[in-house]
Enzyme design. Structure first.
Site, short mmCIF file in Angstrom:
data_model
loop_
_atom_site.label_atom_id
_atom_site.label_comp_id
_atom_site.label_asym_id
_atom_site.label_seq_id
_atom_site.Cartn_x
_atom_site.Cartn_y
_atom_site.Cartn_z
CG ASP A 72 6.18 -4.75 -1.96
OD1 ASP A 72 6.14 -3.53 -2.06
OD2 ASP A 72 6.03 -5.36 -0.87
CG ASP A 79 10.20 -6.66 0.45
OD1 ASP A 79 10.21 -6.34 -0.76
OD2 ASP A 79 9.65 -5.96 1.33
CG ASP A 81 6.49 -3.07 11.41
OD1 ASP A 81 6.56 -4.28 11.11
OD2 ASP A 81 6.01 -2.20 10.63
P1 ATP Z 1 2.82 -3.68 2.31
O1 ATP Z 1 1.99 -4.82 1.89
O2 ATP Z 1 2.06 -2.42 2.52
O3 ATP Z 1 4.04 -3.49 1.47
P2 ATP Z 1 4.71 -4.56 4.27
O4 ATP Z 1 4.50 -5.33 5.54
O5 ATP Z 1 5.45 -5.25 3.19
O6 ATP Z 1 3.30 -4.08 3.79
P3 ATP Z 1 6.60 -2.44 4.01
O7 ATP Z 1 6.42 -1.02 4.39
O8 ATP Z 1 6.72 -2.80 2.58
O9 ATP Z 1 5.41 -3.22 4.70
O10 ATP Z 1 7.86 -2.95 4.82
C1 ATP Z 1 8.37 -4.26 4.62
C2 ATP Z 1 8.73 -4.88 5.97
O11 ATP Z 1 9.75 -4.10 6.62
C3 ATP Z 1 7.58 -4.95 6.96
O12 ATP Z 1 6.80 -6.10 6.77
C4 ATP Z 1 8.31 -4.95 8.29
O13 ATP Z 1 8.79 -6.23 8.59
C5 ATP Z 1 9.52 -4.06 8.01
N1 ATP Z 1 9.24 -2.66 8.39
C6 ATP Z 1 8.70 -1.69 7.62
N2 ATP Z 1 8.60 -0.53 8.28
C7 ATP Z 1 9.10 -0.76 9.50
C8 ATP Z 1 9.30 0.06 10.65
N3 ATP Z 1 8.93 1.33 10.67
N4 ATP Z 1 9.89 -0.51 11.74
C9 ATP Z 1 10.28 -1.81 11.74
N5 ATP Z 1 10.09 -2.62 10.68
C10 ATP Z 1 9.54 -2.12 9.59
MG MG Z 2 5.95 -4.34 1.31
#
Ligand code: ATP
Ligand code: MG
Length: 438
Positions: A73, A75, A150
């Site tokens: 996705d 963001d 994170d």
């Molecule tokens: P995916 O491809 O699985 O969606 P993602 O990196 O986009 O991976 P998400 O869970 O969608 O992960 O979260 C979006 C963003 O929000 C992450 O890239 C990170 O920057 C932040 N994030 C998510 N969870 C946490 C957390 N537990 N603590 C701090 N930051 C977080």
């Molecule tokens: Mg994501």
């Protein structure tokens, strides 16, 4: 590896300029192409930018675009407040009570737009026992927004104003070196949110990255904290590993760091026996199956995880009783065995029932051949296909019960084709297929 001295030396290898504390890499020096960003996402970015706001792609999408993977996705982070964003897009709505963000809704996708935020001010001091973050609803600067994330690989921004990548936290270097590193002090960040330990393992196995040493040791030393995390969130993380096809590597890391020992000690013990070697093969087969976009029900995924434990316990119970349990006893035994586990994982009663049924039906399939009438009844049971999927994974990975698997597969195929029916079984003859009269 000494990370602080290393990252300082290595940042210089990435071509870019330092601006306001960030390494800014211009469009010619990184690999993100706008052609790989969906048109709707570009529309949102451009409209925010033209309205005078900052508009950055952020999080996983920047990471995935840089390593040429397809993002799940996209963001967006901005300095526009949620109400400003809402006003700019008719097709949007504000969501979330704790932290308000805006969903811009298109026919085929939702683009999430959130305002830069920082860690809450009233955060407890570092030596306080309990660091769990309970409130994160405070707006902040892009730097603060990057720092609250994170891992360094998840803290990068792609700026639509000039197509540059903005790196406040050394993420570009870590992407180049293929490593997962916590932003800030790992011990503190893991205590704030213990699920981050699972996320570190998830990203490492999914991207085939290493976990850098300080992050790794913090997982090892803080693994017990995982019990403070919300159980449904942790179970969802476990399910995601299994659903998305990187479970083998992830469970290996969970065993090596012993995070799994803290989380599910019984399962950990079963998996670390030599006799459970088939489990790793099973995960490999499962990962391949889901990657080839075959959907496997959650109950089967969880049953795979619990299978070595169930087998171990049944075998020791048989040894204790000095006799093999009858199928009725096996079923009661399995129920008692997995009930507390499912409770700890906060699984719904429905999911627990499905896991029980899948495991129980599996054991019934392994029983000596039954008459065709009971076979037919079996195949029409609700949980037959889950149990057959489980048997397939188990037999192909362990080399055990392959004959039973083939027989059941052939039989269920015949049932599907209408070549077996209970009526025919009573008379012992296969039904002829009727031709439809014209
Ligand atoms: P995916 O491809 O699985 O969606 P993602 O990196 O986009 O991976 P998400 O869970 O969608 O992960 O979260 C979006 C963003 O929000 C992450 O890239 C990170 O920057 C932040 N994030 C998510 N969870 C946490 C957390 N537990 N603590 C701090 N930051 C977080
Ligand atoms: Mg994501």
């Amino acid at each position: 590896m000494n990370d602080s001295s290393e990252s300082g030396a290595e940042v210089a290898t990435i071509p870019g300029e330092i601006q306001d504390g960030a390494l800014v890499v211009d469009r010619a020096a990184h690999s993100i192409s706008r052609r790989r960003i969906p048109e709707n996402v570009l529309k949102v970015l451009y409209r925010l930018h033209r309205s005078g706001y900052r508009a950055y792609l952020c999080g996983g999408s920047v990471r995935d675009l840089l390593i040429t993977r397809t993002p799940k996705d996209f963001d967006i982070a901005t300095d526009a407040h949620p109400t400003d964003v809402r006003r700019l897009f008719r097709n949007s709505r504000i969501i979330g009570r704790r932290f308000r963000l805006v969903h811009v809704i298109f026919q085929d996708m939702i683009v999430e737009v959130s305002t830069f935020r920082r860690e809450p001010e009233n955060r407890p001091s570092e030596d306080t026992e309990d660091l769990l973050v309970t409130d994160d609803n405070t707006f902040g600067s892009p730097l603060q927004d990057a720092r609250r994330r994170d891992f360094t690989i998840n803290g990068l921004f792609y700026n639509i104003a000039d197509f540059s990548v903005i790196d406040y936290i050394g993420g570009l270097e870590d992407i180049e070196q293929r490593r997962v590193r916590v932003i800030g002090t790992p011990e503190i960040r893991f205590r704030e949110d213990p699920v981050r330990m699972m996320r570190a393992i998830e990203f490492a196995s999914r991207l085939n990255f290493d976990i850098e040493p300080a992050t790794w040791s913090a997982i090892v030393s803080h693994r017990q904290e995982i019990l403070k995390a919300s159980a449904p969130r942790v179970s969802e993380e476990i399910l995601e590993l299994l659903r998305r096809g990187w479970s083998r590597d992830a469970f290996r890391l969970m065993v090596e760091t012993r995070l799994l020992e803290s989380l599910l000690p019984e399962v950990y013990r079963a998996l670390t026996h030599e006799s459970s070697a088939y489990f790793w093969k099973m995960l490999e087969v499962l990962d391949r199956t889901v990657q080839s976009s075959r959907k496997v029900p959650d109950a089967v995924l969880l049953a795979v995880l619990l299978l070595p434990y169930a087998i171990d316990e049944l075998e020791s119970e048989d040894a204790r009783r000095q006799t093999r349990m009858k199928i009725g006893e096996v079923i009661l035994f399995i129920r008692d065995l997995i009930q507390p586990l499912c409770q700890r994982m906060a699984l719904s009663a429905g999911t627990r029932h499905q896991i029980e049924q899948a495991l129980e039906t599996l054991w019934r399939l392994l029983e000596p051949p039954v008459d065709r009438k009971s076979q037919w009844r079996f195949v029409s049971r609700e949980h037959f296909s889950d149990a057959l999927a489980l048997l397939e994974l188990f037999a192909l990975s362990s080399g055990r019960h392959v004959e039973q698997l083939r027989q059941w597969q052939a039989f269920s195929q015949r049932v599907k084709r209408g070549e077996e029916s209970p009526g025919a079984l009573l008379t012992g003859t296969a039904p002829r297929r009727r031709r439809r009269r014209k």
